[in-house]
Design a protein around this motif. Structure first.
Motif, short mmCIF file in Angstrom:
data_model
loop_
_atom_site.label_atom_id
_atom_site.label_comp_id
_atom_site.label_asym_id
_atom_site.label_seq_id
_atom_site.Cartn_x
_atom_site.Cartn_y
_atom_site.Cartn_z
N ILE A 8 -36.24 -30.23 36.78
CA ILE A 8 -36.33 -31.65 36.46
C ILE A 8 -35.98 -31.84 34.99
O ILE A 8 -36.53 -31.16 34.11
CB ILE A 8 -37.74 -32.21 36.73
CG1 ILE A 8 -38.06 -32.12 38.23
CG2 ILE A 8 -37.84 -33.67 36.25
CD1 ILE A 8 -39.41 -32.67 38.62
N LEU A 9 -35.07 -32.76 34.72
CA LEU A 9 -34.72 -33.17 33.37
C LEU A 9 -35.24 -34.58 33.15
O LEU A 9 -35.01 -35.47 33.98
CB LEU A 9 -33.20 -33.16 33.18
CG LEU A 9 -32.49 -31.82 33.30
CD1 LEU A 9 -30.98 -32.02 33.30
CD2 LEU A 9 -32.90 -30.90 32.17
N THR A 10 -35.95 -34.78 32.05
CA THR A 10 -36.47 -36.10 31.68
C THR A 10 -36.24 -36.32 30.19
O THR A 10 -35.92 -35.38 29.45
CB THR A 10 -37.98 -36.23 31.97
OG1 THR A 10 -38.68 -35.18 31.31
CG2 THR A 10 -38.27 -36.21 33.46
N MET A 11 -36.43 -37.55 29.76
CA MET A 11 -36.34 -37.86 28.34
C MET A 11 -37.67 -37.51 27.68
O MET A 11 -38.73 -37.80 28.22
CB MET A 11 -36.03 -39.34 28.11
CG MET A 11 -34.63 -39.75 28.56
SD MET A 11 -33.29 -38.81 27.78
CE MET A 11 -33.48 -39.24 26.07
N ALA A 12 -37.58 -36.90 26.51
CA ALA A 12 -38.76 -36.57 25.71
C ALA A 12 -38.74 -37.43 24.46
O ALA A 12 -37.84 -38.27 24.29
CB ALA A 12 -38.75 -35.08 25.36
N GLN A 13 -39.68 -37.21 23.58
CA GLN A 13 -39.73 -37.96 22.32
C GLN A 13 -38.45 -37.77 21.53
O GLN A 13 -37.85 -36.69 21.54
CB GLN A 13 -40.91 -37.50 21.48
CG GLN A 13 -42.22 -38.06 21.93
CD GLN A 13 -43.34 -37.71 20.95
OE1 GLN A 13 -43.26 -36.73 20.22
NE2 GLN A 13 -44.38 -38.51 20.95
N HIS A 65 -49.17 -29.64 32.93
CA HIS A 65 -49.11 -31.08 32.69
C HIS A 65 -49.82 -31.42 31.39
O HIS A 65 -50.88 -30.88 31.09
CB HIS A 65 -49.75 -31.83 33.86
CG HIS A 65 -49.68 -33.31 33.71
ND1 HIS A 65 -48.50 -34.01 33.81
CD2 HIS A 65 -50.63 -34.22 33.45
CE1 HIS A 65 -48.73 -35.29 33.63
NE2 HIS A 65 -50.03 -35.44 33.40
N GLY A 66 -49.23 -32.29 30.60
CA GLY A 66 -49.86 -32.73 29.36
C GLY A 66 -49.55 -31.85 28.16
O GLY A 66 -50.20 -31.99 27.13
N THR A 67 -48.56 -30.97 28.27
CA THR A 67 -48.18 -30.15 27.13
C THR A 67 -47.69 -31.07 26.01
O THR A 67 -46.82 -31.91 26.24
CB THR A 67 -47.05 -29.17 27.52
OG1 THR A 67 -47.52 -28.32 28.56
CG2 THR A 67 -46.60 -28.34 26.34
N PRO A 68 -48.24 -30.94 24.80
CA PRO A 68 -47.83 -31.83 23.72
C PRO A 68 -46.40 -31.53 23.27
O PRO A 68 -45.93 -30.39 23.38
CB PRO A 68 -48.83 -31.54 22.61
CG PRO A 68 -49.34 -30.17 22.90
CD PRO A 68 -49.28 -29.99 24.39
N PRO A 69 -45.69 -32.54 22.75
CA PRO A 69 -44.31 -32.34 22.33
C PRO A 69 -44.11 -31.20 21.34
O PRO A 69 -43.10 -30.49 21.41
CB PRO A 69 -43.94 -33.69 21.69
CG PRO A 69 -44.86 -34.67 22.31
CD PRO A 69 -46.13 -33.92 22.58
N GLN A 114 -42.29 -24.40 28.59
CA GLN A 114 -42.27 -23.22 29.46
C GLN A 114 -41.37 -22.14 28.84
O GLN A 114 -40.18 -22.36 28.65
CB GLN A 114 -41.72 -23.56 30.84
CG GLN A 114 -42.59 -24.50 31.63
CD GLN A 114 -41.94 -24.86 32.94
OE1 GLN A 114 -41.15 -25.80 32.99
NE2 GLN A 114 -42.24 -24.11 33.99
N GLY A 115 -41.95 -20.98 28.56
CA GLY A 115 -41.18 -19.86 28.06
C GLY A 115 -40.71 -18.98 29.20
O GLY A 115 -41.18 -19.07 30.32
N VAL A 116 -39.78 -18.10 28.89
CA VAL A 116 -39.24 -17.17 29.89
C VAL A 116 -40.25 -16.08 30.17
O VAL A 116 -40.83 -15.50 29.25
CB VAL A 116 -37.90 -16.55 29.39
CG1 VAL A 116 -37.40 -15.50 30.34
CG2 VAL A 116 -36.86 -17.63 29.16
N LEU A 117 -40.48 -15.81 31.44
CA LEU A 117 -41.31 -14.68 31.85
C LEU A 117 -40.45 -13.42 31.85
O LEU A 117 -39.32 -13.44 32.34
CB LEU A 117 -41.88 -14.89 33.25
CG LEU A 117 -42.93 -15.98 33.40
CD1 LEU A 117 -43.30 -16.17 34.87
CD2 LEU A 117 -44.18 -15.63 32.60
N THR A 118 -40.99 -12.35 31.32
CA THR A 118 -40.26 -11.09 31.32
C THR A 118 -41.07 -10.05 32.11
O THR A 118 -42.30 -10.13 32.17
CB THR A 118 -40.03 -10.56 29.90
OG1 THR A 118 -41.29 -10.45 29.24
CG2 THR A 118 -39.13 -11.51 29.12
N ASP A 119 -40.37 -9.13 32.71
CA ASP A 119 -41.06 -8.05 33.42
C ASP A 119 -41.77 -7.19 32.39
O ASP A 119 -41.21 -6.87 31.36
CB ASP A 119 -40.08 -7.20 34.23
CG ASP A 119 -39.47 -8.01 35.36
OD1 ASP A 119 -40.13 -8.94 35.87
OD2 ASP A 119 -38.32 -7.70 35.77
#
Length: 120
Positions: A8-13, A65-69, A114-119
C-alpha cells in the motif's frame, strides 16, 4: 522464496510517499485485506495511491499502526508496472531515487517504519 503480500502506498507528511508491506497467507486473503484497508484509508481521508497484491521475496518487519512519522526512516524504491504486480527494493543510505509516475513501470520513492528482515 516468493510470498504473497499487500503493498500500500499512501501520502505521508510533507507530500512524502509512505509504503507498507504486509504478508498474506493467500491471494484471496490479500485481496480481502486490500478491500478492507482501502475502504478504511479512503474513509479516513487518505485514500491509497496504490494498493496491490503481488509476490515478493522482500520481507519487512510487521506493520505497526500509529508509527510516528519520525520513525519512518527506511527508504524504498517501488516500481508499479501497468497491469499488475509490483517490485520493491530497499535503498542504501546514500542511494538516490527519482520518482517517475508517468513511466511504465511507475517509480515511487517511499519511506516506511518497516525495516528489512534478514535471516539471522
Amino acid at each position: 522464496m516468493l510470498k504473497t503480500a499487500l503493498l500500500i502506498l499512501t501520502m505521508a507528511q510533507g507530500d512524502a510517499t509512505r509504503v507498507t508491506l504486509s504478508e498474506a497467507d493467500s491471494l484471496s486473503d490479500c485481496e480481502a485485506s486490500l478491500d478492507v484497508l482501502s475502504q478504511i484509508l479512503t474513509e479516513a481521508g487518505n485514500p491509497p495511491i496504490a494498493a496491490i497484491c503481488g509476490e515478493t521475496a522482500l520481507r519487512l518487519e510487521p506493520f505497526i499502526h500509529g508509527t510516528p512519522p519520525e520513525a519512518e526512516i527506511h527508504r524504498y524504491r517501488v516500481e508499479v508496472p501497468n497491469g499488475n504486480g509490483y517490485r520493491i527494493a530497499p535503498l542504501a543510505k546514500d542511494e538516490t531515487c527519482t520518482p517517475d509516475l508517468a513511466a511504465d513501470p511507475a517509480v515511487y520513492c517511499a519511506q516506511s517504519g518497516q525495516g528489512v528482515l534478514t535471516d539471522g
